[in-house]
Write an enzyme that holds these catalytic residues in place. Structure first.
Site, PDB file in Angstrom:
ATOM      1  N   HIS A  26       7.783  -9.380  -3.112  1.00 24.14           N
ATOM      2  CA  HIS A  26       6.399  -9.095  -2.497  1.00 24.14           C
ATOM      3  C   HIS A  26       5.267  -9.936  -3.373  1.00 24.14           C
ATOM      4  CE1 HIS A  26       3.301  -7.610   0.454  1.00 24.14           C
ATOM      5  NE2 HIS A  26       2.843  -7.272  -0.630  1.00 24.14           N
TER       6      HIS A  26
ATOM      7  N   ASP B 171       1.244 -10.962  -3.634  1.00 22.69           N
ATOM      8  CA  ASP B 171       0.144 -10.557  -3.202  1.00 22.69           C
ATOM      9  C   ASP B 171      -1.083 -11.958  -3.557  1.00 22.69           C
ATOM     10  OD1 ASP B 171       0.086  -7.945  -1.757  1.00 22.69           O
ATOM     11  OD2 ASP B 171       0.891  -7.263  -3.828  1.00 22.69           O
TER      12      ASP B 171
ATOM     13  N   MET C  75      -4.732 -12.915  -3.696  1.00 14.76           N
ATOM     14  CA  MET C  75      -6.186 -12.468  -3.476  1.00 14.76           C
ATOM     15  C   MET C  75      -7.042 -13.735  -3.636  1.00 14.76           C
ATOM     16  SD  MET C  75      -5.456  -8.824  -4.971  1.00 14.76           S
ATOM     17  CE  MET C  75      -4.201  -7.805  -4.428  1.00 14.76           C
TER      18      MET C  75
ATOM     19  N   HIS D  99       1.731 -12.069   1.083  1.00 13.84           N
ATOM     20  CA  HIS D  99       0.808 -11.324   1.828  1.00 13.84           C
ATOM     21  C   HIS D  99      -0.585 -11.697   1.276  1.00 13.84           C
ATOM     22  CE1 HIS D  99      -1.326  -7.132   1.605  1.00 13.84           C
ATOM     23  NE2 HIS D  99      -1.668  -7.990   2.618  1.00 13.84           N
TER      24      HIS D  99
ATOM     25  N   MET E 130      -4.319 -12.101   1.364  1.00 14.41           N
ATOM     26  CA  MET E 130      -5.643 -11.541   1.431  1.00 14.41           C
ATOM     27  C   MET E 130      -6.606 -12.591   1.030  1.00 14.41           C
ATOM     28  SD  MET E 130      -4.129  -8.032  -0.578  1.00 14.41           S
ATOM     29  CE  MET E 130      -2.501  -8.627  -1.213  1.00 14.41           C
TER      30      MET E 130
ATOM     31  N   MET F  56      -1.545  -1.638   5.894  1.00 12.34           N
ATOM     32  CA  MET F  56      -2.102  -1.255   4.340  1.00 12.34           C
ATOM     33  C   MET F  56      -2.402   0.498   4.424  1.00 12.34           C
ATOM     34  SD  MET F  56      -2.091  -3.924   2.973  1.00 12.34           S
ATOM     35  CE  MET F  56      -2.698  -2.870   1.345  1.00 12.34           C
TER      36      MET F  56
HETATM   37  C1  DX5 Z   1      -2.704  -4.169  -2.571  1.00 12.58           C
HETATM   38  C2  DX5 Z   1      -1.557  -5.075  -2.693  1.00 12.58           C
HETATM   39  C3  DX5 Z   1      -0.326  -4.387  -2.596  1.00 12.58           C
HETATM   40  C4  DX5 Z   1      -0.257  -3.715  -4.045  1.00 12.58           C
HETATM   41  C5  DX5 Z   1       0.638  -2.541  -4.024  1.00 12.58           C
HETATM   42  O1  DX5 Z   1      -3.824  -4.963  -2.349  1.00 12.58           O
HETATM   43  O2  DX5 Z   1      -1.382  -5.626  -1.082  1.00 12.58           O
HETATM   44  O3  DX5 Z   1       0.855  -5.354  -2.527  1.00 12.58           O
HETATM   45  O4  DX5 Z   1       0.403  -4.741  -4.860  1.00 12.58           O
HETATM   46  O5  DX5 Z   1       0.562  -1.919  -5.195  1.00 12.58           O
HETATM   47  P1  DX5 Z   1       1.088  -0.239  -5.319  1.00 12.58           P
HETATM   48  O6  DX5 Z   1       2.196  -0.143  -5.051  1.00 12.58           O
HETATM   49  O7  DX5 Z   1       0.570  -0.290  -6.883  1.00 12.58           O
HETATM   50  O8  DX5 Z   1      -0.043   0.303  -4.466  1.00 12.58           O
HETATM   51 ZN    ZN Z   2       0.639  -6.651  -0.647  1.00 14.28          ZN
END
Ligand code: DX5
Ligand code: ZN
Length: 216
Positions: free
Chosen positions: A33, A35, A37, A66, A68, A137
């Site tokens: 996965h 992330d 941002m 993902h 964001m 989420m």
């Molecule tokens: C949060 C991300 C998650 C994050 C999850 O904004 O989308 O994917 O990495 O991290 P944990 O498992 O530490 O909550």
């Molecule tokens: Zn994520």
């Protein structure tokens, strides 16, 4: 559907990214996965297509990306070229969600839609027929290591009912560990994202195995 585990490299040690991803594989991770941002949609900035491309060169596991970010439609092709297999956008960032989902699929990737904790399930009603994955989420997006929002269990159950017999992944993201994983799976989730509980653990191999065991 059997439960898939998708470790999030957000909590990885980037000095040892290759080694840590291989440890996650060794533990039995199914997807990686990623992330992304932008510091606008979420308060944090992480990484973009360049890092996805690097991860692509490290692993053959499906890359679950993902986004964001605001205006994600501007970057679909860049993530495809970087090697993403699954691309998930936030419903909150897409005024033309149907078009964006279609474009992701036309590029040859699986298309996902994600909802923030405060976004109601009925926003999925018109798009559910078109998506391959729904990402719920279970924390407010932006940071790893946050506390699981317990009231999201009802939302997961509700979306699981909406999905019914359709072949759509129901993924959860945020605060997933051996305590919360069994609860989300019971509510209907079948893809578990885990950042801190995997890459923050003493043994990454052991953490992925432990998560798997917790939902068996
Ligand atoms: C949060 C991300 C998650 C994050 C999850 O904004 O989308 O994917 O990495 O991290 P944990 O498992 O530490 O909550
Ligand atoms: Zn994520």
């Amino acid at each position: 559907m059997s439960v898939l585990i998708a470790p999030s490299i957000l909590s990885a040690d980037f000095r040892n990214l290759e080694q840590q991803i291989h440890q996650a594989e060794q533990g039995g991770a199914n997807w990686i996965h990623l992330d992304v941002m932008d510091g606008h949609f979420v308060p944090n900035i992480s990484f973009g297509p360049m890092v996805v491309k690097t991860v692509r060169s490290i692993t053959t596991l499906p890359l679950d990306t993902h986004l964001m970010i605001e205006k994600p439609e501007r970057y679909l092709e860049a993530f495809k070229n970087a090697g993403s297999d699954i691309l998930t956008v936030h419903a909150e960032t897409c005024p033309h969600l149907h078009r964006t989902i279609q474009q992701i699929k036309q590029l040859g990737m699986k298309a996902g839609v994600s909802l923030n904790p405060s976004t109601p399930t009925n926003s999925l009603k018109e798009i559910i027929e078109f998506v391959d994955l729904i990402l719920v989420m279970t924390v407010n997006p932006g940071f790893g290591g946050q506390k699981f929002i317990e009231s999201m269990l009802g939302k997961i159950q509700e979306i699981s009912n909406m999905i019914g017999k359709r072949k759509i992944y129901l993924e959860v993201d945020g605060g997933i560990d051996v305590e919360t994983a069994p609860k989300v799976v019971k509510a209907g989730a079948n893809v578990l994202v885990a950042g801190n509980s995997v890459f923050g653990a003493r043994s990454i191999v052991g953490a992925v195995k432990g998560l798997r065991k917790s939902v068996k």
